[in-house]
Design an enzyme around this catalytic site. Structure first.
Site, PDB file in Angstrom:
ATOM      1  CG  HIS A   1      37.788  22.468 -58.029  1.00 60.57           C
ATOM      2  ND1 HIS A   1      39.100  23.278 -57.927  1.00 60.57           N
ATOM      3  CD2 HIS A   1      36.683  23.337 -57.789  1.00 60.57           C
ATOM      4  CE1 HIS A   1      38.571  24.408 -57.497  1.00 60.57           C
ATOM      5  NE2 HIS A   1      37.386  24.509 -57.280  1.00 60.57           N
TER       6      HIS A   1
ATOM      7  CG  HIS B   1      38.604  32.052 -53.956  1.00 58.51           C
ATOM      8  ND1 HIS B   1      38.006  30.891 -53.881  1.00 58.51           N
ATOM      9  CD2 HIS B   1      38.023  32.644 -52.763  1.00 58.51           C
ATOM     10  CE1 HIS B   1      37.425  30.658 -52.640  1.00 58.51           C
ATOM     11  NE2 HIS B   1      37.775  31.807 -51.898  1.00 58.51           N
TER      12      HIS B   1
ATOM     13  CG  HIS C   1      34.505  27.579 -60.540  1.00 57.56           C
ATOM     14  ND1 HIS C   1      34.788  28.602 -60.002  1.00 57.56           N
ATOM     15  CD2 HIS C   1      35.192  26.765 -59.751  1.00 57.56           C
ATOM     16  CE1 HIS C   1      35.831  28.272 -58.925  1.00 57.56           C
ATOM     17  NE2 HIS C   1      35.744  27.069 -58.851  1.00 57.56           N
TER      18      HIS C   1
ATOM     19  CG  HIS D   1      33.009  30.349 -56.004  1.00 56.52           C
ATOM     20  ND1 HIS D   1      33.538  31.267 -55.339  1.00 56.52           N
ATOM     21  CD2 HIS D   1      34.050  29.570 -56.128  1.00 56.52           C
ATOM     22  CE1 HIS D   1      34.839  31.304 -55.112  1.00 56.52           C
ATOM     23  NE2 HIS D   1      35.198  30.139 -55.698  1.00 56.52           N
TER      24      HIS D   1
ATOM     25  CG  ASP E   1      33.639  25.731 -56.382  1.00 51.39           C
ATOM     26  OD1 ASP E   1      34.655  25.261 -56.750  1.00 51.39           O
ATOM     27  OD2 ASP E   1      33.613  26.562 -55.236  1.00 51.39           O
TER      28      ASP E   1
ATOM     29  CE  LYS F   1      39.585  31.081 -58.805  1.00 49.11           C
ATOM     30  NZ  LYS F   1      38.556  30.022 -58.427  1.00 49.11           N
TER      31      LYS F   1
HETATM   32  O1  DOR Z   1      35.110  24.679 -51.435  1.00 50.95           O
HETATM   33  C1  DOR Z   1      35.906  24.933 -52.324  1.00 50.95           C
HETATM   34  N1  DOR Z   1      36.702  23.893 -52.754  1.00 50.95           N
HETATM   35  N2  DOR Z   1      36.263  26.145 -52.537  1.00 50.95           N
HETATM   36  C2  DOR Z   1      37.319  26.291 -53.335  1.00 50.95           C
HETATM   37  O2  DOR Z   1      37.670  27.611 -53.641  1.00 50.95           O
HETATM   38  C3  DOR Z   1      38.441  25.260 -53.623  1.00 50.95           C
HETATM   39  C4  DOR Z   1      37.634  24.086 -53.736  1.00 50.95           C
HETATM   40  C5  DOR Z   1      38.769  22.891 -53.808  1.00 50.95           C
HETATM   41  O3  DOR Z   1      39.472  23.025 -54.464  1.00 50.95           O
HETATM   42  O4  DOR Z   1      38.369  21.906 -52.954  1.00 50.95           O
HETATM   43 ZN    ZN Z   2      36.485  26.364 -57.019  1.00 52.31          ZN
END
Ligand code: DOR
Ligand code: ZN
Length: 344
Positions: free
Chosen positions: A16, A137, A14, A175, A247, A100
């Site tokens: 970003h 999520h 997971h 998460h 995450d 997702k």
């Molecule tokens: O803390 C987070 N940041 N939780 C999420 O679900 C999204 C993520 C983000 O894209 O910044």
């Molecule tokens: Zn995330």
């Protein structure tokens, strides 16, 4: 005597990566240690179709540092208009690994997420047929529900009914942050759960006691200490239900240090050192490889990596407090403890 630990190269289930200058600035932080990562689709606009995932994948591949051995595993952002056949075709061609699900309004860039779960039923049924995992999520967005209860409420109100209505659907609870999440994942069929590095280290006091700490704010928000301990026990248990999904979610510092700061902890840089220290503290170093490198591939039906990663125990590890990107500085997660395990 030097102590070393060699494990199969880890994957991040997971992550970003963002886009543009942020992607180019931070991809090396993940590619240095991880062989593969499940890439979150919550760009603006989101990655909804197979064609959009192919274009994003190309941008990630061209941002890879010279010689890096890193494969992005793409996901599609589920909307109420998602076409089941587009999803199935993107999965069959090997382009996309998972879908997702963001409940609309639950977190960063989730406005196009799902409001009416009946409208995505045909997609979920198709996914169950072809064995394609759904990454969830798990927080309700009902304003009446306290933010610290939103994960537990989601399990009862949304996740359990959804799984009963779609037998065979493989679900990853992303998460997880609560004892309820741990218990539900452990007992379920066709269920996996990712756990982040930061939720193994911080509880809600770290965010709020002694002044507000924006770099510890993420979603789902860290909960009480009893929940952090349940996550620690699950991650270090050796149970293949649980695997690493960092995450890691970068935002430039001005967007975090603001009167309305963004959610996300950036942990890509020091995750492996933190995890080795955490597993050592819990007398579970022999289970680190399962959590970071074996359970995830097994859930996703992929081979574990052949390459290895070696950690060495020694003097406190140095890592940068911030990483400069073309989109501004990004603060690296501070675990508030010296780290002893460095990646060689
Ligand atoms: O803390 C987070 N940041 N939780 C999420 O679900 C999204 C993520 C983000 O894209 O910044
Ligand atoms: Zn995330």
């Amino acid at each position: 005597m030097t102590q070393t630990l060699t494990i199969r190269r880890p994957d991040d289930w997971h992550l970003h990566l963002r886009d543009g200058a942020m992607l180019r600035g931070l991809l090396p932080e993940t590619a240095r240690h991880f062989a593969r990562a499940i890439i979150m689709p919550n760009l603006v606009p989101p990655v909804v179709t197979g064609a959009e995932a192919a274009a994003y994948r190309d941008r990630i591949l061209s941002a890879r540092p010279e010689g890096a051995d890193f494969t992005p595993l793409m996901t599609l952002y589920l909307t109420e208009d998602t076409d089941p056949e587009d999803v199935a075709a993107a999965h069959a061609s090997g382009l996309v690994t998972a879908v997702k699900l963001y409940p609309a309004g639950a977190t960063t860039n989730s406005a196009s997420g799902v409001r009416d779960f009946d409208r995505v039923r045909p997609v979920l049924e198709r996914m169950a047929e072809i064995g394609m995992p759904l990454c969830v999520h798990g927080e309700v967005t009902d304003p009446e529900v306290d933010i610290f209860d939103r994960e537990a409420a989601f399990i009862d109100r949304v996740l359990d009914p959804l799984r009963r209505a779609t037998p065979g659907l493989r679900v990853v609870m992303e998460h997880i942050t609560t004892r309820q999440g741990v218990d539900y994942a452990r007992d379920g069929k066709d269920l996996g759960a990712t756990i982040t590095t930061h939720h193994l280290v911080i509880n809600r006091n770290h965010i709020l006691v002694g002044g507000i700490k924006p770099h510890y704010y993420c979603l789902p928000v860290a909960k009480r200490e009893e929940h952090r301990l349940a996550l620690r026990a699950a991650a270090t248990s050796g149970d293949p239900t649980f695997f690493l999904g960092t995450d890691s979610a970068p935002h430039a510092d001005p967007a975090k240090e603001s009167s309305c700061g963004c959610a996300g902890c950036f942990t890509a840089t020091n995750t492996m050192s933190i995890l080795a220290d955490v597993f050592e503290m819990d007398n579970a170093l022999d289970r680190l490889e399962g959590f970071t490198s074996l359970h995830g591939p097994a859930f996703y039906g992929l081979p574990a990596n052949d390459a290895t990663l070696t950690l060495t125990r020694g003097a406190p590890v140095n890592y940068p407090a911030k990483i400069e990107t073309g989109d501004g500085p990004v603060t690296v997660f501070d675990p508030q403890m010296p780290l002893h395990w460095s990646v060689s």
